[in-house]
Design a protein around this motif. Structure first.
Motif, PDB file in Angstrom:
ATOM      1  N   GLY A 150       0.843  -1.196   0.000  1.00 50.40           N
ATOM      2  CA  GLY A 150       0.000   0.000   0.000  1.00 50.40           C
ATOM      3  C   GLY A 150       0.872   1.237   0.000  1.00 50.40           C
ATOM      4  N   LEU A 151       0.358   2.327  -0.541  1.00 47.81           N
ATOM      5  CA  LEU A 151       1.060   3.603  -0.538  1.00 47.81           C
ATOM      6  C   LEU A 151       0.343   4.553   0.411  1.00 47.81           C
ATOM      7  CD1 LEU A 151       1.656   4.038  -4.380  1.00 47.81           C
ATOM      8  CD2 LEU A 151       3.209   3.032  -2.680  1.00 47.81           C
ATOM      9  N   PRO A 152       1.094   5.297   1.232  1.00 44.10           N
ATOM     10  CA  PRO A 152       0.443   6.192   2.203  1.00 44.10           C
ATOM     11  C   PRO A 152      -0.360   7.284   1.509  1.00 44.10           C
ATOM     12  CG  PRO A 152       2.807   6.595   2.118  1.00 44.10           C
ATOM     13  CD  PRO A 152       2.559   5.363   1.302  1.00 44.10           C
ATOM     14  N   MET A 153      -1.531   7.558   2.067  1.00 44.57           N
ATOM     15  CA  MET A 153      -2.411   8.585   1.506  1.00 44.57           C
ATOM     16  C   MET A 153      -2.306   9.893   2.288  1.00 44.57           C
ATOM     17  SD  MET A 153      -5.743   6.198   0.629  1.00 44.57           S
ATOM     18  CE  MET A 153      -6.474   7.358  -0.535  1.00 44.57           C
ATOM     19  N   SER A 317      -3.606   6.143   6.040  1.00 46.75           N
ATOM     20  CA  SER A 317      -4.378   5.197   5.240  1.00 46.75           C
ATOM     21  C   SER A 317      -3.550   4.724   4.053  1.00 46.75           C
ATOM     22  CB  SER A 317      -5.672   5.846   4.752  1.00 46.75           C
ATOM     23  OG  SER A 317      -6.531   6.102   5.836  1.00 46.75           O
ATOM     24  N   ALA A 318      -3.910   3.558   3.537  1.00 46.95           N
ATOM     25  CA  ALA A 318      -3.155   2.935   2.447  1.00 46.95           C
ATOM     26  C   ALA A 318      -3.956   2.955   1.152  1.00 46.95           C
ATOM     27  CB  ALA A 318      -2.815   1.491   2.814  1.00 46.95           C
ATOM     28  N   LEU A 319      -3.298   3.373   0.066  1.00 45.06           N
ATOM     29  CA  LEU A 319      -3.879   3.247  -1.265  1.00 45.06           C
ATOM     30  C   LEU A 319      -3.450   1.891  -1.814  1.00 45.06           C
ATOM     31  CD1 LEU A 319      -5.513   4.674  -3.535  1.00 45.06           C
ATOM     32  CD2 LEU A 319      -3.293   5.363  -4.491  1.00 45.06           C
ATOM     33  N   VAL A 320      -4.425   1.062  -2.136  1.00 45.11           N
ATOM     34  CA  VAL A 320      -4.185  -0.334  -2.509  1.00 45.11           C
ATOM     35  C   VAL A 320      -4.715  -0.586  -3.914  1.00 45.11           C
ATOM     36  CG1 VAL A 320      -4.760  -2.723  -1.921  1.00 45.11           C
ATOM     37  CG2 VAL A 320      -4.311  -1.059  -0.099  1.00 45.11           C
TER      38      VAL A 320
END
Length: 435
Positions: A150-153, A317-320
């Motif tokens: 995931g990439l941090p939002m 939050s994670a961008l998935v």
């Protein structure tokens, strides 16, 4: 809160039956979650999340991404947390899954990665680190088995909000030591202002005070406890609850049924001294009349042990991206561009929260001051309680902490119950890790 809303039984304070909630919401929620199954038109990628408050920021980020990479993000929202989690996991096993998700970091993301239904984003992470587009220290929160999923939002810091004008009226300074923090609380109480917001309303806030006090008394123990390396029956955990019990004895807390929205208004109007929360609460405070940097300030709770490594709790939050999403190629293109400064600036400024890209200018003076302190003092970033540990354990432990807040004399029995749950939950988690 970024996706931690639960319901309480009004009579008992116990959680409503999860299965009943799921059954009530399942049909509509499944339709919402699978709304992208047929895919978006070319140049558009849907992102399913659980928060309506993130719709406008996602649209803003999508406009910036359109300008930079020819790709627009389309927010879709399922506001029921209970059904959101269940539907996401069930849809990943089918071809009717959203292209992208707003999810949690930590163990909840690991739990999702175990399904095999989300994409390994290690390449995108490494590329962003190489460009200086992300704080490399956040990596562990988005990792499973040493791969990034995931990439941090956002990058929310957990801080104490206060009314600058009220502090000035009371001739108070922002506390920089634990003793000064206690003195501020005592001064507020003497002046007829409730010093602190504490709450079990909506259930999830029950972890806040345990998290804040324990991490300031012993951040290494907090980190080890949250990762199953220490025990709740340890005297250091009991010390944290005894500290909170002393706050109750001094009558420093609001009523435990006061919501964060009501607490925000109470701070603005000088009825409550300080509210601990993630920096995402800033938008609620502004809605209640606060002006960041003018009558609204925030500080990181000082360390109770001055010899301990200074820390701050964070939330991100994670961008998935999903494996079976209908627009997978464009979703992967979106992950390549998500941490781009222009996209991150559009998102964080609309959200009015902290940003994981250190090159992005903070959206307001409060966030700017906090980011300067966290980065300048090199504070240890500790992930929030909600993301730490097996999700089922966290859910149950939050209930236990709610019980303690409603009966602060129950410290030892609460901790024993929490450890009994932890023993079983960690055994199940580790067995699953070995398969």
């Amino acid at each position: 809160m970024s996706g931690s809303r639960h319901l309480l039984s009004p009579a008992s304070g116990a959680p409503l039956d999860r299965r009943a909630l799921l059954a009530a919401a399942a049909a509509g929620a499944f339709a919402t979650a699978c709304g992208t199954a047929s895919g978006q038109p070319p140049g558009r990628v849907a992102v399913l999340g659980d928060s309506a408050a993130w719709e406008k920021p996602m649209v803003a980020a999508g406009a910036a991404m359109k300008a930079a990479a020819g790709l627009r993000l389309v927010p879709e929202v399922n506001p029921s947390l209970e059904s959101f989690e269940q539907v996401v996991k069930s849809s990943l096993r089918t071809s009717k899954t959203p292209d992208m998700l707003k999810y949690w970091s930590g163990y909840r993301l690991q739990d999702l990665a175990r399904t095999g239904g989300i994409v390994d984003l290690t390449r995108q992470w490494d590329s962003a680190v190489g460009k200086g587009w992300v704080d490399a220290s956040l990596r562990d929160a988005f990792t499973h088995r040493e791969r990034v999923y995931g990439l941090p939002m956002n990058l929310a810091y957990w801080v104490f909000f206060y009314n600058i004008e009220v502090f000035e009226e009371q001739q108070l300074q922002v506390p920089v030591t634990w003793d000064e923090f206690l003195a501020v609380c005592a001064r507020f109480k003497k002046s007829g202002i409730t010093p602190l917001h504490g709450s079990a309303a909506d259930r999830w806030p029950s972890f806040i005070w345990f998290q804040e006090v324990l991490s300031r008394q012993n951040p290494q123990f907090y980190e080890d406890l949250m990762n199953g390396r220490e025990r709740y029956t340890d005297p250091r955990a009991e010390r944290a609850l005894r500290t909170l019990e002393s706050f109750f004895d001094k009558d420093w807390f609001t009523s435990m049924d006061m919501s964060h929205a009501d607490a925000a208004a109470a701070v603005v109007h000088g009825k409550v001294g300080m509210v601990p929360c993630g920096t995402w609460l800033g938008s609620t405070l502004v809605g209640a009349g606060a002006k960041p940097g003018k009558n609204l300030g925030a500080f990181v709770l000082p360390m109770a042990d001055p010899k301990a490594r200074p820390c701050v709790i964070f939330e991100s939050s994670a961008l998935v991206s999903t494996v079976k999403g209908p627009d997978r190629a464009e979703a992967l293109k979106a992950t390549d561009n998500w941490l781009r400064p222009a996209v991150m600036k559009a998102f964080s400024h609309s959200l009015q929260d902290g940003c994981p890209n250190p090159r992005v200018e903070p959206p307001n003076p409060v966030i700017a001051g906090l980011a300067k302190k966290v980065r300048g003092d090199k504070l240890w970033l500790l992930n929030r309680f909600w993301e730490q540990g097996p999700p089922e354990l966290v859910e149950a432990t939050v209930d236990d902490l709610a019980g303690f807040l409603l009966n602060p004399s129950s410290a030892r029995s609460t901790l024993r119950t929490m450890q009994d749950r932890a023993d079983e939950a960690w055994q199940v988690w580790r067995e699953a890790e070995e398969t």
